[in-house]
Design a protein around this motif. Structure first.
Motif, PDB file in Angstrom:
ATOM      1  N   HIS A 159       0.842  -1.189   0.000  1.00 53.71           N
ATOM      2  CA  HIS A 159       0.000   0.000   0.000  1.00 53.71           C
ATOM      3  C   HIS A 159       0.886   1.251   0.000  1.00 53.71           C
ATOM      4  N   ALA A 160       0.349   2.335  -0.536  1.00 54.29           N
ATOM      5  CA  ALA A 160       1.122   3.584  -0.599  1.00 54.29           C
ATOM      6  C   ALA A 160       1.601   4.030   0.782  1.00 54.29           C
ATOM      7  N   LEU A 161       0.804   3.773   1.812  1.00 54.40           N
ATOM      8  CA  LEU A 161       1.218   4.157   3.164  1.00 54.40           C
ATOM      9  C   LEU A 161       2.457   3.388   3.592  1.00 54.40           C
ATOM     10  N   ASP A 162       2.494   2.090   3.270  1.00 54.36           N
ATOM     11  CA  ASP A 162       3.665   1.287   3.631  1.00 54.36           C
ATOM     12  C   ASP A 162       4.899   1.748   2.859  1.00 54.36           C
ATOM     13  N   ARG A 163       4.718   2.035   1.564  1.00 49.23           N
ATOM     14  CA  ARG A 163       5.839   2.526   0.765  1.00 49.23           C
ATOM     15  C   ARG A 163       6.328   3.867   1.290  1.00 49.23           C
ATOM     16  N   SER A 164       5.396   4.702   1.737  1.00 47.89           N
ATOM     17  CA  SER A 164       5.768   6.022   2.240  1.00 47.89           C
ATOM     18  C   SER A 164       6.606   5.916   3.503  1.00 47.89           C
ATOM     19  N   VAL A 165       6.205   5.038   4.407  1.00 44.84           N
ATOM     20  CA  VAL A 165       6.973   4.853   5.638  1.00 44.84           C
ATOM     21  C   VAL A 165       8.407   4.460   5.311  1.00 44.84           C
ATOM     22  N   GLU A 166       8.560   3.489   4.420  1.00 40.34           N
ATOM     23  CA  GLU A 166       9.893   3.010   4.066  1.00 40.34           C
ATOM     24  C   GLU A 166      10.705   4.087   3.355  1.00 40.34           C
ATOM     25  N   THR A 167      10.078   4.737   2.362  1.00 42.48           N
ATOM     26  CA  THR A 167      10.803   5.720   1.550  1.00 42.48           C
ATOM     27  C   THR A 167      11.220   6.939   2.368  1.00 42.48           C
ATOM     28  N   PHE A 168      10.274   7.485   3.143  1.00 40.18           N
ATOM     29  CA  PHE A 168      10.578   8.706   3.882  1.00 40.18           C
ATOM     30  C   PHE A 168      11.538   8.440   5.030  1.00 40.18           C
ATOM     31  N   THR A 169      11.377   7.318   5.706  1.00 43.89           N
ATOM     32  CA  THR A 169      12.285   6.987   6.805  1.00 43.89           C
ATOM     33  C   THR A 169      13.712   6.842   6.295  1.00 43.89           C
ATOM     34  N   GLN A 170      13.861   6.108   5.190  1.00 44.92           N
ATOM     35  CA  GLN A 170      15.188   5.923   4.606  1.00 44.92           C
ATOM     36  C   GLN A 170      15.756   7.239   4.086  1.00 44.92           C
ATOM     37  N   GLY A 171      14.905   8.048   3.447  1.00 40.69           N
ATOM     38  CA  GLY A 171      15.366   9.312   2.883  1.00 40.69           C
ATOM     39  C   GLY A 171      15.848  10.284   3.944  1.00 40.69           C
ATOM     40  N   ILE A 172      15.103  10.389   5.037  1.00 46.33           N
ATOM     41  CA  ILE A 172      15.492  11.286   6.121  1.00 46.33           C
ATOM     42  C   ILE A 172      16.793  10.812   6.764  1.00 46.33           C
ATOM     43  N   ARG A 173      16.847   9.521   7.075  1.00 45.12           N
ATOM     44  CA  ARG A 173      18.041   8.995   7.748  1.00 45.12           C
ATOM     45  C   ARG A 173      19.283   9.146   6.876  1.00 45.12           C
ATOM     46  N   SER A 174      19.191   8.730   5.612  1.00 45.25           N
ATOM     47  CA  SER A 174      20.373   8.796   4.739  1.00 45.25           C
ATOM     48  C   SER A 174      20.815  10.234   4.513  1.00 45.25           C
ATOM     49  N   SER A 175      19.862  11.151   4.425  1.00 47.92           N
ATOM     50  CA  SER A 175      20.206  12.559   4.176  1.00 47.92           C
ATOM     51  C   SER A 175      20.908  13.172   5.376  1.00 47.92           C
ATOM     52  N   LEU A 176      20.356  12.969   6.558  1.00 48.19           N
ATOM     53  CA  LEU A 176      20.945  13.578   7.748  1.00 48.19           C
ATOM     54  C   LEU A 176      22.288  12.948   8.095  1.00 48.19           C
ATOM     55  N   GLU A 177      22.436  11.658   7.831  1.00 45.20           N
ATOM     56  CA  GLU A 177      23.703  11.007   8.132  1.00 45.20           C
ATOM     57  C   GLU A 177      24.799  11.402   7.140  1.00 45.20           C
ATOM     58  N   ALA A 178      24.407  11.756   5.913  1.00 43.84           N
ATOM     59  CA  ALA A 178      25.404  12.061   4.881  1.00 43.84           C
ATOM     60  C   ALA A 178      25.933  13.492   4.959  1.00 43.84           C
ATOM     61  N   VAL A 179      25.147  14.398   5.522  1.00 46.06           N
ATOM     62  CA  VAL A 179      25.582  15.798   5.576  1.00 46.06           C
ATOM     63  C   VAL A 179      26.668  15.966   6.637  1.00 46.06           C
ATOM     64  N   PRO A 180      27.828  16.482   6.269  1.00 55.05           N
ATOM     65  CA  PRO A 180      28.889  16.688   7.265  1.00 55.05           C
ATOM     66  C   PRO A 180      28.456  17.700   8.330  1.00 55.05           C
ATOM     67  N   ALA A 181      28.733  17.382   9.577  1.00 57.77           N
ATOM     68  CA  ALA A 181      28.378  18.297  10.665  1.00 57.77           C
ATOM     69  C   ALA A 181      29.060  19.650  10.479  1.00 57.77           C
ATOM     70  N   ALA A 182      30.250  19.640   9.886  1.00 61.06           N
ATOM     71  CA  ALA A 182      30.971  20.899   9.670  1.00 61.06           C
ATOM     72  C   ALA A 182      30.211  21.826   8.731  1.00 61.06           C
ATOM     73  N   GLU A 183      29.501  21.261   7.739  1.00 63.47           N
ATOM     74  CA  GLU A 183      28.719  22.087   6.821  1.00 63.47           C
ATOM     75  C   GLU A 183      27.539  22.722   7.550  1.00 63.47           C
ATOM     76  N   VAL A 184      26.864  21.935   8.375  1.00 61.00           N
ATOM     77  CA  VAL A 184      25.753  22.472   9.163  1.00 61.00           C
ATOM     78  C   VAL A 184      26.256  23.544  10.122  1.00 61.00           C
ATOM     79  N   ASP A 185      27.378  23.290  10.773  1.00 58.30           N
ATOM     80  CA  ASP A 185      27.938  24.267  11.713  1.00 58.30           C
ATOM     81  C   ASP A 185      28.308  25.567  10.997  1.00 58.30           C
ATOM     82  N   ALA A 186      28.838  25.455   9.786  1.00 59.85           N
ATOM     83  CA  ALA A 186      29.198  26.656   9.026  1.00 59.85           C
ATOM     84  C   ALA A 186      27.953  27.446   8.644  1.00 59.85           C
ATOM     85  N   ALA A 187      26.885  26.743   8.273  1.00 59.04           N
ATOM     86  CA  ALA A 187      25.631  27.424   7.949  1.00 59.04           C
ATOM     87  C   ALA A 187      25.056  28.116   9.180  1.00 59.04           C
TER      88      ALA A 187
END
Length: 283
Positions: free
Chosen positions: A99-127
């Protein structure tokens, strides 16, 4: 695409441990991404001022068997970068099974986690360092959909610090915003694939006038990345044919949280004043 991270992300990760010659190649590839990497290895080496073996060593450190595999990865990314909702429709619409709800849980959870883990903390600190400086005016800008994120960030910043403005999508408003922009200004631009010429042009002009530029974008990078001081990419993967801004919103929230940590108790009086004014206006 394979499960490998985007080439641009691999290049950014490699910069910290690369040799001086390899860093020259990294800088050239990032400044003219992805087109520089599609050139013959000899031409790329000549432009970077290094030898062809230096380029090949870097390619090997990035995890590619050879230069052809590296270039194929760039070509695959270029195809993803230019994908439209129509291109994506056949891949996502009418899926059987989940179901679209199940796909959404998987897609958004993975997208948020991978994005936040990939961004260097130094870039966020500089911003955050730029956004925390109340002496520096901040202007946010975005496109048809990403403008929502620009407005959202500006709304939070207005409550936390003075001199914050969002520029809507209109030539007159954008021209006016550029009139007095200079070295003390900070521009926060949001630009995702099917990149918008108006946003790119505004960012380039602001940069030429001396402003600092923070860019929120996708893993394949807006063309504005070559001008930006800080680049904060996030996944756009979605359970529908339309790119999702959910991971990008999570990244905005993370930056706001880091800014609050940096400012400490400073914004308390401003927030209290805002609440009082909001009540007065509501009456």
């Amino acid at each position: 695409m394979s499960g490998r991270a985007p080439v641009v992300e691999l290049l950014r990760q490699q910069q910290g441990t690369a040799t001086a010659g390899e860093r020259k190649v990294c800088r050239l590839l990032l400044a003219d991404y992805p087109l520089a990497g599609l050139e013959p290895v000899a031409r790329l080496a000549a432009r970077a001022g290094v030898s062809a073996p230096t380029v090949l060593r870097l390619v090997g450190k990035l995890g590619f068997v050879g230069y052809p595999e590296f270039q194929q990865a760039l070509k695959d990314e270029l195809g993803e970068r230019l994908s439209s909702p129509l291109d994506m429709y056949a891949r996502t619409a009418g899926r059987g099974g989940d179901h679209a709800l199940d796909r959404s849980v998987e897609t958004f959870t993975q997208g948020i986690r991978s994005s936040l883990e990939a961004v260097p903390a130094a870039e966020v600190d500089a911003a955050v360092a730029l956004l925390a400086d109340a002496r520096r005016p901040v202007t946010t800008i975005g496109g048809r959909f990403s403008g929502i994120l620009a407005q959202y960030l500006a709304g939070h910043l207005r409550e936390l610090r003075p001199r914050t403005a969002h520029v809507p999508d209109g030539g007159g408003d954008r021209a006016a915003a550029l009139l007095d922009m200079g070295r003390r200004d900070v521009v926060v631009a949001f630009d995702y694939r099917r990149y918008e010429k108006g946003t790119i042009r505004f960012g380039d002009l602001a940069k030429k006038q001396g402003a600092a530029l923070i860019l929120f974008t996708d893993p394949w990078l807006s063309p504005l990345a070559s001008s930006a001081d800080i680049v904060l990419p996030a996944s756009v993967q979605a359970p529908s044919p339309f790119d999702s801004l959910v991971p990008a919103l999570a990244l905005v929230e993370a930056v706001v949280a880091a800014l609050v940590d940096e400012l400490g108790d400073e914004p308390r009086k401003r927030l209290a004043r805002y609440d009082d004014l909001a009540d007065d206006v509501a009456e």
